[in-house]
Design a protein around this motif. Structure first.
Motif, mmCIF file in Angstrom:
data_model
loop_
_atom_site.group_PDB
_atom_site.id
_atom_site.type_symbol
_atom_site.label_atom_id
_atom_site.label_comp_id
_atom_site.label_asym_id
_atom_site.label_seq_id
_atom_site.Cartn_x
_atom_site.Cartn_y
_atom_site.Cartn_z
ATOM 1 N N MET A 1 2.117 29.962 3.026
ATOM 2 C CA MET A 1 0.869 29.709 3.726
ATOM 3 C C MET A 1 0.225 31.037 4.113
ATOM 4 O O MET A 1 0.885 31.953 4.559
ATOM 5 C CB MET A 1 1.113 28.865 4.975
ATOM 6 C CG MET A 1 -0.151 28.597 5.766
ATOM 7 S SD MET A 1 0.078 27.569 7.212
ATOM 8 C CE MET A 1 0.352 26.003 6.437
ATOM 9 N N SER A 2 -1.077 31.145 3.928
ATOM 10 C CA SER A 2 -1.812 32.367 4.210
ATOM 11 C C SER A 2 -1.831 32.681 5.696
ATOM 12 O O SER A 2 -1.945 31.794 6.533
ATOM 13 C CB SER A 2 -3.250 32.210 3.711
ATOM 14 O OG SER A 2 -4.058 33.232 4.221
ATOM 15 N N SER A 3 -1.738 33.975 6.012
ATOM 16 C CA SER A 3 -1.877 34.395 7.410
ATOM 17 C C SER A 3 -3.289 34.153 7.914
ATOM 18 O O SER A 3 -3.524 34.117 9.122
ATOM 19 C CB SER A 3 -1.509 35.873 7.544
ATOM 20 O OG SER A 3 -2.387 36.660 6.768
ATOM 21 N N LEU A 4 -4.250 33.971 7.002
ATOM 22 C CA LEU A 4 -5.638 33.765 7.420
ATOM 23 C C LEU A 4 -5.906 32.361 7.927
ATOM 24 O O LEU A 4 -6.973 32.089 8.443
ATOM 25 C CB LEU A 4 -6.590 34.071 6.263
ATOM 26 C CG LEU A 4 -6.629 35.526 5.821
ATOM 27 C CD1 LEU A 4 -7.636 35.708 4.711
ATOM 28 C CD2 LEU A 4 -6.957 36.435 6.974
ATOM 29 N N THR A 5 -4.937 31.435 7.786
ATOM 30 C CA THR A 5 -5.157 30.100 8.329
ATOM 31 C C THR A 5 -5.109 30.114 9.844
ATOM 32 O O THR A 5 -5.761 29.308 10.492
ATOM 33 C CB THR A 5 -4.108 29.100 7.794
ATOM 34 O OG1 THR A 5 -2.820 29.558 8.152
ATOM 35 C CG2 THR A 5 -4.229 28.939 6.296
ATOM 36 N N LYS A 6 -4.345 31.041 10.419
ATOM 37 C CA LYS A 6 -4.248 31.125 11.876
ATOM 38 C C LYS A 6 -5.083 32.270 12.442
ATOM 39 O O LYS A 6 -5.531 32.212 13.571
ATOM 40 C CB LYS A 6 -2.794 31.298 12.300
ATOM 41 C CG LYS A 6 -1.951 30.086 11.976
ATOM 42 C CD LYS A 6 -0.548 30.271 12.473
ATOM 43 C CE LYS A 6 0.265 29.021 12.148
ATOM 44 N NZ LYS A 6 1.634 29.129 12.587
ATOM 45 N N HIS A 7 -5.257 33.316 11.654
ATOM 46 C CA HIS A 7 -5.977 34.503 12.106
ATOM 47 C C HIS A 7 -7.019 34.878 11.064
ATOM 48 O O HIS A 7 -6.717 35.623 10.126
ATOM 49 C CB HIS A 7 -5.011 35.668 12.334
ATOM 50 C CG HIS A 7 -3.909 35.345 13.289
ATOM 51 N ND1 HIS A 7 -4.114 35.228 14.636
ATOM 52 C CD2 HIS A 7 -2.598 35.075 13.072
ATOM 53 C CE1 HIS A 7 -2.969 34.926 15.226
ATOM 54 N NE2 HIS A 7 -2.038 34.817 14.293
ATOM 55 N N PRO A 8 -8.243 34.377 11.178
ATOM 56 C CA PRO A 8 -9.272 34.713 10.176
ATOM 57 C C PRO A 8 -9.478 36.220 10.071
ATOM 58 O O PRO A 8 -9.268 36.963 11.027
ATOM 59 C CB PRO A 8 -10.531 34.033 10.719
ATOM 60 C CG PRO A 8 -10.024 32.949 11.615
ATOM 61 C CD PRO A 8 -8.751 33.485 12.213
ATOM 62 N N ALA A 9 -9.874 36.653 8.890
ATOM 63 C CA ALA A 9 -10.187 38.063 8.664
ATOM 64 C C ALA A 9 -11.600 38.337 9.147
ATOM 65 O O ALA A 9 -12.482 37.476 9.063
ATOM 66 C CB ALA A 9 -10.075 38.394 7.182
ATOM 67 N N ALA A 10 -11.804 39.547 9.644
ATOM 68 C CA ALA A 10 -13.146 39.990 10.048
ATOM 69 C C ALA A 10 -13.449 41.277 9.308
ATOM 70 O O ALA A 10 -12.569 42.130 9.133
ATOM 71 C CB ALA A 10 -13.205 40.212 11.558
ATOM 72 N N TRP A 11 -14.685 41.376 8.836
ATOM 73 C CA TRP A 11 -15.133 42.565 8.122
ATOM 74 C C TRP A 11 -16.375 43.129 8.784
ATOM 75 O O TRP A 11 -17.230 42.389 9.267
ATOM 76 C CB TRP A 11 -15.519 42.243 6.677
ATOM 77 C CG TRP A 11 -14.423 41.784 5.805
ATOM 78 C CD1 TRP A 11 -13.589 42.543 5.040
ATOM 79 C CD2 TRP A 11 -14.030 40.431 5.559
ATOM 80 N NE1 TRP A 11 -12.711 41.760 4.341
ATOM 81 C CE2 TRP A 11 -12.963 40.452 4.652
ATOM 82 C CE3 TRP A 11 -14.486 39.191 6.034
ATOM 83 C CZ2 TRP A 11 -12.335 39.298 4.199
ATOM 84 C CZ3 TRP A 11 -13.864 38.039 5.591
ATOM 85 C CH2 TRP A 11 -12.803 38.105 4.685
ATOM 86 N N THR A 12 -16.491 44.446 8.751
ATOM 87 C CA THR A 12 -17.755 45.082 9.095
ATOM 88 C C THR A 12 -18.410 45.486 7.791
ATOM 89 O O THR A 12 -17.735 45.953 6.868
ATOM 90 C CB THR A 12 -17.552 46.296 10.026
ATOM 91 O OG1 THR A 12 -18.827 46.815 10.391
ATOM 92 C CG2 THR A 12 -16.722 47.387 9.388
ATOM 93 N N ARG A 13 -19.702 45.250 7.693
ATOM 94 C CA ARG A 13 -20.423 45.645 6.488
ATOM 95 C C ARG A 13 -20.677 47.137 6.547
ATOM 96 O O ARG A 13 -21.085 47.683 7.572
ATOM 97 C CB ARG A 13 -21.742 44.872 6.395
ATOM 98 C CG ARG A 13 -21.584 43.403 6.041
ATOM 99 C CD ARG A 13 -21.486 43.172 4.548
ATOM 100 N NE ARG A 13 -22.692 43.539 3.855
ATOM 101 C CZ ARG A 13 -23.690 42.698 3.593
ATOM 102 N NH1 ARG A 13 -23.619 41.439 3.936
ATOM 103 N NH2 ARG A 13 -24.760 43.135 2.960
ATOM 104 N N THR A 14 -20.474 47.815 5.448
ATOM 105 C CA THR A 14 -20.703 49.257 5.391
ATOM 106 C C THR A 14 -21.971 49.591 4.617
ATOM 107 O O THR A 14 -22.343 50.756 4.540
ATOM 108 C CB THR A 14 -19.496 49.961 4.742
ATOM 109 O OG1 THR A 14 -19.274 49.421 3.436
ATOM 110 C CG2 THR A 14 -18.239 49.781 5.585
#
Length: 194
Positions: A1-14
């Motif tokens: 199971m993906s770690s992103l199911t509990k902790h969504p990823a966040a990105w900053t646009r560059t």
């Protein structure tokens, strides 16, 4: 199971002065669901987008829903796909997308996960694919030819080169789930403490 199911990823646009995105990869019966959103401020342009992409167990796109709120008001797009044949929200065929197995929502690095997982390339391999590319915030859809090349792992991450004739070539590093950590000249994953 993906770690992103509990902790969504966040990105900053560059690539823009202010842009922040969030995304999650969620297993479902019969496939996977990518959920995400992004807010961008660039000059006079300001918009928020939210999207859902559903796939089968082989990571082939089955449905895309995208909503945008901008100065022009709200807008939405729904596409469904079966065996490489696409239809719009009214059930009309979209012939220019025939053969596309992936959707690429332009505002997010999360949809790069789809071909990375679906293709299963080994280091040194590459594959040319056609995708349903969705421009944000306009929601225009067009067929785009893309190439993914996998490179040897480095520093605990997988590495790819992404190329298309409209936007050029970019280096991507991804985690074990195939989710982008760094997308050259476009987005960088934020660590939880940032």
């Amino acid at each position: 199971m993906s770690s992103l199911t509990k902790h969504p990823a966040a990105w900053t646009r560059t690539d823009v002065p202010e842009g922040l995105g969030l995304g999650a990869l969620i297993p479902e019966p019969g496939g996977f669901r990518l959920e995400g959103g992004e807010t961008v401020v660039e000059g006079e342009e300001r918009f928020f987008t939210r999207f859902t992409v559903r796939t089968d167990l082989a990571w082939t796109t089955r449905e895309v829903r995208v909503e945008v709120v901008s100065g022009k008001g709200p807008a939405s797009l729904v596409l469904t796909a079966r065996d490489g044949h696409w239809t719009d929200a009214a059930g009309r065929p979209v012939p220019e997308l025939v053969g596309c197995l992936d959707a690429d929502v332009a505002a997010t690095p999360l949809t790069n996960t789809l071909p990375i997982r679906r293709l299963g390339l080994r280091p040194g391999q590459y594959r040319d694919i056609a995708v349903a590319w969705i421009d944000i915030p306009s929601l225009r859809v067009r067929r785009v030819r893309q190439r993914y090349t996998r490179h040897p792992p480095e520093d605990g991450l997988e590495h790819y080169t992404y190329r298309d004739p409209h936007h050029g070539e970019y280096h991507l590093s991804v985690d074990g789930d195939g989710v982008v950590v760094d997308y050259e000249r476009f987005a960088r994953r934020l660590r939880p403490e940032e």
